[in-house]
Design an enzyme around this catalytic site. Structure first.
Site, PDB file in Angstrom:
ATOM      1  N   CYS A 194      13.224  10.070   8.080  1.00 29.70           N
ATOM      2  CA  CYS A 194      12.959   9.659   9.466  1.00 29.70           C
ATOM      3  C   CYS A 194      14.228   9.749  10.309  1.00 29.70           C
ATOM      4  CB  CYS A 194      12.395   8.258   9.491  1.00 29.70           C
ATOM      5  SG  CYS A 194      13.385   7.101   8.559  1.00 29.70           S
TER       6      CYS A 194
ATOM      7  N   GLU B 139       9.170  15.660  15.918  1.00 27.66           N
ATOM      8  CA  GLU B 139       9.640  15.573  14.538  1.00 27.66           C
ATOM      9  C   GLU B 139       9.003  16.684  13.702  1.00 27.66           C
ATOM     10  OE1 GLU B 139       8.339  12.052  12.410  1.00 27.66           O
ATOM     11  OE2 GLU B 139      10.438  11.715  11.889  1.00 27.66           O
TER      12      GLU B 139
ATOM     13  N   LYS C 198       0.884  -1.183   0.000  1.00 29.03           N
ATOM     14  CA  LYS C 198       0.000   0.000   0.000  1.00 29.03           C
ATOM     15  C   LYS C 198       0.910   1.218   0.000  1.00 29.03           C
ATOM     16  CE  LYS C 198      -1.968   3.086   1.980  1.00 29.03           C
ATOM     17  NZ  LYS C 198      -1.780   4.492   1.559  1.00 29.03           N
TER      18      LYS C 198
ATOM     19  N   GLU D 221       8.558   0.998  11.625  1.00 31.13           N
ATOM     20  CA  GLU D 221       9.649   1.955  11.416  1.00 31.13           C
ATOM     21  C   GLU D 221       9.019   3.331  11.453  1.00 31.13           C
ATOM     22  OE1 GLU D 221      12.670   1.215  11.284  1.00 31.13           O
ATOM     23  OE2 GLU D 221      12.871  -0.809  10.466  1.00 31.13           O
TER      24      GLU D 221
END
Ligand code: NAD
Length: 481
Positions: free
Chosen positions: A284, A383, A175, A250
């Site tokens: 990331c 973040e 996906k 992750e």
């Protein structure tokens, strides 16, 4: 351009609506992808299940490790031949500079080369047990694996999760992110062209709360691999728990670069800059916090400010330091975080520039260096996923460790010091999945296990460790007397 799902080596149209494909460098609509429905997810899972077969007797499940390896090598070769085409697709879809997209295509190919070579190295053990027994372990695939991919590095993340999963003998349902599906659709088509049997690799496009959620809740899925935000990670883990499905997560990061007084600043400087501006900060493992010992704080920040002022954001084709951010939402989010920082009195030490040829409708964000950021402030804790570096000073080793470990995340850390004993002391005290000493990222490191602790997730991808994660260990005990 109207893209369909790729299921069982066939393009399949969706019954429902479509999702626009926006070019982030202009903000203009350049096509549409299918907005998947539950029945598309069901069809993809059924195709993958059929490829495996009930007792590993399907057209994919029955292949030997060597045969899988040969197919993966063919895929590696096809990707390498078409690297330029794939990079062009990725650059248009995500806005990343062509230079970065080319590097992504090289990394993607390398994942398939690595895992092609690993297929026939997956071994079990024989175990000492009671007299009269022979006990062995074998590694088997989970079955059907789901791969939920984000928009920042679609090709690379496809390579590291799908490559390992196929190598272990699983059939995959992918996906892609709704903002970046094009390269993965092309890759699925390419896999069919090189001979993967129908159903071994399927791609269903659509929204996360629809296709992503249905896929993760699907009882026909035997393992889920998500790369995405921490919030999505929680939802996926909940969905997986309801059908006892193992998950690899992750997730995000707020990774520190820690620079001591005795560091080689000339070596550290370009690496620190690259680790936050790479992919416009939408990485990331971006080195988004800079912790600097007081003795070199001003020297390093002055040198960094000089570099930041020279950074340019612009359209992918100009191959500048950065492209635009991926979409309007991400752009608005980074702008509002920066506005808040300035309202809270944060000092902007330097800014890069947006190239004059950048279209006014594009989502361009210049690089920003913030100094003296309080450790507790959101800028240092959360973040941002944009080219924003938050710098702060520290006093000594203990202070550096306290700051470095002082967020909810634990993905990667960089340590810059010439003291060998300190390098090892610090590496052991940092709570994260990877520590780089006097470097950062090790150039991508396909071979190096990668993943986080705390809110950065769990499970490992890349390297041989990922391959093990895509298998189930079975113990067979034979009583021979
Ligand atoms: P996101 O979590 O919104 O989306 C990631 C993927 O999950 C997309 O395909 C999305 O459609 C899907 N998704 C969303 N909601 C879902 C749900 N309820 N169920 C199942 N799937 C769902 O993240 P994003 O905005 O695409 O990517 C940015 C985030 O991903 C950042 O936080 C970044 O740190 C993280 N990320 C982590 C890594 C890593 O390796 N640790 C790599 C890249 C990105």
């Amino acid at each position: 351009m109207m893209k369909k799902h790729f299921i069982s080596n066939t393009w399949v149209a969706s019954q429902a609506a479509t999702i626009p494909v926006i070019d982030p460098s202009t903000g203009l609509n350049i096509g549409e992808i299918a907005r998947g429905e539950q029945q598309d997810v069901d069809a993809a899972v059924a195709a993958a299940r059929a490829a495996i077969g009930g007792t590993f007797d399907g057209p994919w499940g029955c292949l030997s490790a060597v045969q899988r390896s040969q197919l993966l090598y063919r895929f590696f070769a096809a990707i390498s031949e078409r690297a330029e085409e794939l990079a062009a697709i990725e650059a248009v879809d995500t806005g990343k500079s062509l230079k970065t997209a080319r590097a992504d295509a090289v990394a993607l190919a390398r994942y398939f080369e690595y895992y092609a070579g690993a297929c026939d190295k997956l071994q079990g053990q024989t175990l000492p047990y009671e007299v009269g027994y022979l006990v062995m372990t074998i590694r088997e695939p989970h079955g059907v694996t789901a791969h939920v991919v984000p928009w920042n590095y679609p090709m690379q993340i496809f390579g590291r999760t799908v490559g390992a999963s196929l190598a272990a003998g699983n059939a995959c349902v992918v996906k892609p992110a709704e903002d970046a599906s094009l390269s993965l659709l092309r890759l699925a088509e390419l896999a069919a062209e090189v001979g993967f049997p129908p159903g071994a690799l399927n791609v269903v496009t659509g929204y996360g709360h629809e296709v992503g959620a249905w896929l993760c809740a699907h009882p026909g899925i035997d393992h889920i691999s998500l790369t995405g935000s921490t919030a999505t990670g929680r939802l996926v883990a909940e969905a997986a728990a309801k059908h006892q499905c193992p998950v690899t997560l992750e997730l995000g990061g707020k990774s520190p670069q820690i620079v001591f007084d005795d560091a080689d600043l000339d070596a550290a400087l370009p690496v620190i800059v690259n680790s936050i501006v790479q992919n416009a900060g939408q990485t990331c493992s971006a080195g988004s916090r800079l912790l600097v010992q007081r003795g070199v704080y001003e020297t390093l920040l002055d040198a960094l400010a000089h570099r930041f002022r020279a950074l340019r954001s612009g359209p992918p084709a100009l191959e500048l330091d950065m492209g635009p951010l991926v979409n309007r939402k991400q752009y608005d989010q980074v702008k509002s975080i920066l506005l808040r920082a300035e309202t809270d009195g944060m000092r902007v030490m330097a800014r890069g520039e947006v190239h004059p040829e950048a279209a006014s409708g594009g989502f361009y964000q210049e690089a920003v260096l913030l100094r003296d950021v309080p450790h507790e402030h959101g800028i240092a804790q959360h973040e941002i996923f944009g080219p924003v570096l938050a710098a702060m000073p520290f006093d000594d080793e203990a202070d550096a460790i306290r700051l470095a470990n002082g967020t909810d995340y634990g993905l990667v850390a960089g340590v810059w010091t010439s003291d060998g004993a300190r390098q090892l002391r610090i590496a052991r005290k940092l709570r994260c999945g990877q520590v780089f000493i006097n470097n950062y990222g090790a150039g991508g490191g396909v071979e190096l296990p990668f993943g986080g602790v705390k809110s950065s997730g769990y499970g490992r991808e890349k390297g041989f460790e990922a391959l093990l994660g895509f298998t189930v260990l079975k113990t067979i005990a034979v009583k021979h007397g």
